[in-house]
Write a protein that holds these residues in place. Structure first.
Motif, PDB file in Angstrom:
ATOM      1  N   PRO A 137     -12.207  13.676  31.094  1.00  0.00           N
ATOM      2  CA  PRO A 137     -13.574  13.560  30.558  1.00  0.00           C
ATOM      3  C   PRO A 137     -13.993  14.724  29.672  1.00  0.00           C
ATOM      4  O   PRO A 137     -14.754  14.521  28.710  1.00  0.00           O
ATOM      5  CB  PRO A 137     -14.443  13.494  31.825  1.00  0.00           C
ATOM      6  N   TYR A 138     -13.513  15.927  29.948  1.00  0.00           N
ATOM      7  CA  TYR A 138     -13.879  17.069  29.106  1.00  0.00           C
ATOM      8  C   TYR A 138     -13.276  16.926  27.711  1.00  0.00           C
ATOM      9  O   TYR A 138     -13.912  17.288  26.711  1.00  0.00           O
ATOM     10  CB  TYR A 138     -13.405  18.372  29.760  1.00  0.00           C
ATOM     11  N   VAL A 139     -12.056  16.416  27.638  1.00  0.00           N
ATOM     12  CA  VAL A 139     -11.441  16.191  26.326  1.00  0.00           C
ATOM     13  C   VAL A 139     -12.175  15.085  25.581  1.00  0.00           C
ATOM     14  O   VAL A 139     -12.404  15.178  24.372  1.00  0.00           O
ATOM     15  CB  VAL A 139      -9.952  15.839  26.494  1.00  0.00           C
ATOM     16  N   ILE A 140     -12.561  14.043  26.302  1.00  0.00           N
ATOM     17  CA  ILE A 140     -13.287  12.932  25.665  1.00  0.00           C
ATOM     18  C   ILE A 140     -14.591  13.426  25.053  1.00  0.00           C
ATOM     19  O   ILE A 140     -14.936  13.080  23.908  1.00  0.00           O
ATOM     20  CB  ILE A 140     -13.553  11.810  26.690  1.00  0.00           C
ATOM     21  N   ARG A 141     -15.338  14.237  25.784  1.00  0.00           N
ATOM     22  CA  ARG A 141     -16.613  14.738  25.261  1.00  0.00           C
ATOM     23  C   ARG A 141     -16.396  15.638  24.048  1.00  0.00           C
ATOM     24  O   ARG A 141     -17.135  15.572  23.065  1.00  0.00           O
ATOM     25  CB  ARG A 141     -17.362  15.511  26.359  1.00  0.00           C
ATOM     26  N   SER A 142     -15.373  16.475  24.103  1.00  0.00           N
ATOM     27  CA  SER A 142     -15.117  17.396  22.995  1.00  0.00           C
ATOM     28  C   SER A 142     -14.677  16.643  21.741  1.00  0.00           C
ATOM     29  O   SER A 142     -15.193  16.896  20.638  1.00  0.00           O
ATOM     30  CB  SER A 142     -14.045  18.412  23.405  1.00  0.00           C
ATOM     31  N   VAL A 143     -13.749  15.709  21.891  1.00  0.00           N
ATOM     32  CA  VAL A 143     -13.252  14.964  20.729  1.00  0.00           C
ATOM     33  C   VAL A 143     -14.321  14.008  20.209  1.00  0.00           C
ATOM     34  O   VAL A 143     -14.434  13.797  18.999  1.00  0.00           O
ATOM     35  CB  VAL A 143     -11.963  14.208  21.097  1.00  0.00           C
ATOM     36  N   THR A 144     -15.106  13.428  21.100  1.00  0.00           N
ATOM     37  CA  THR A 144     -16.194  12.540  20.660  1.00  0.00           C
ATOM     38  C   THR A 144     -17.181  13.294  19.783  1.00  0.00           C
ATOM     39  O   THR A 144     -17.657  12.770  18.762  1.00  0.00           O
ATOM     40  CB  THR A 144     -16.915  11.945  21.879  1.00  0.00           C
TER      41      THR A 144
END
Length: 240
Positions: free
Chosen positions: A123-130
């Motif tokens: 989820p942390y990667v998803i938020r950053s890339v989003t």
């Protein structure tokens, strides 16, 4: 104050920093003198952290691309599903995964720990890339494709370099979460896959070994340096 005053103060400043940082040498020496702590650090925590960060970056980037670039029925539900681990207490998530593995008769190992860390790191990667994709103009890819590039070539040559700071930030956050995790590791790590935080926790319960302070200091220094790297990346992004 004259121009020579700062130069005269340099030896005193150097002496102060030397006095503050000299104990770190002793800390590092004490840490590497303990085989159990070295094994927990290099063979478990570091390996799981790097693998979790790498896999979470791939999975999180793919999920972010699908959520941002495509519009489909149930998109909000899928996004909520991916980000749900951020809302669930990790101790409850660890207990749930432990019961799930026990039902499947899966023995606790470094792989069960890695799977658990992927759940909380992605989820942390998803938020950053989003966030990176939201500020990216899709017309750049369209311009590349109009000049003869395929969609895959446009992604790797145009989009991916522009997302570099978001990818690095997400990967670093994923590594920090995995490297410092203890809630999931208490349930999912096996006898041969005890992570550094779990080993420190178990030693605190039974004895007061100074190696624990050394291991904790090493962990704090590594995480602090990674946070400084992320801060530097965001600062460069703002400048650009």
């Amino acid at each position: 104050m004259s121009a020579r005053s700062p130069r005269l103060l340099l030896p005193f400043v150097a002496a102060v920093y030397l006095g503050l940082l000299a104990p770190l040498v002793v800390v590092i020496a004490v840490f590497f003198a303990s085989p159990a702590f070295v094994t927990a650090f290099f063979r478990v925590s570091l390996v799981v952290g790097l693998l979790a960060a790498s896999l979470a970056t791939v999975l999180g980037t793919s999920a972010a691309l699908g959520l941002v670039r495509f519009r489909f029925f149930g998109r909000e539900a899928v996004e909520t599903f991916f980000l749900a681990p951020l809302l669930v207490p990790e101790i409850l998530l660890g207990a749930a995964l432990y019961l799930f593995y026990a039902r499947l008769a899966v023995q606790a190992s470094i792989w069960t720990l890695l799977c658990g860390h992927l759940v909380i790191c992605t989820p942390y990667v998803i938020r950053s890339v989003t966030a990176g994709l939201a500020g990216l103009d899709p017309r750049l890819e369209e311009a590349a494709m109009s000049l003869g590039a395929t969609r895959v070539q446009a992604f790797f040559k145009i989009t991916l370099p522009l997302l570099r700071s978001s990818l690095v930030s997400g990967a670093i956050f994923a590594f920090i979460i995995s490297f410092s995790d203890i809630n999931l590791a208490l349930f999912l790590s096996g006898p041969q896959s005890t992570s550094l935080p779990v080993h420190i926790f178990s030693q605190i319960q039974w004895q007061g070994d100074p190696t624990m302070a050394a291991a904790s200091s090493m962990q704090i220094v590594i995480i602090g340096l990674l946070i400084l790297v992320v801060q530097r990346i965001f600062r460069l992004r703002l400048v650009v």
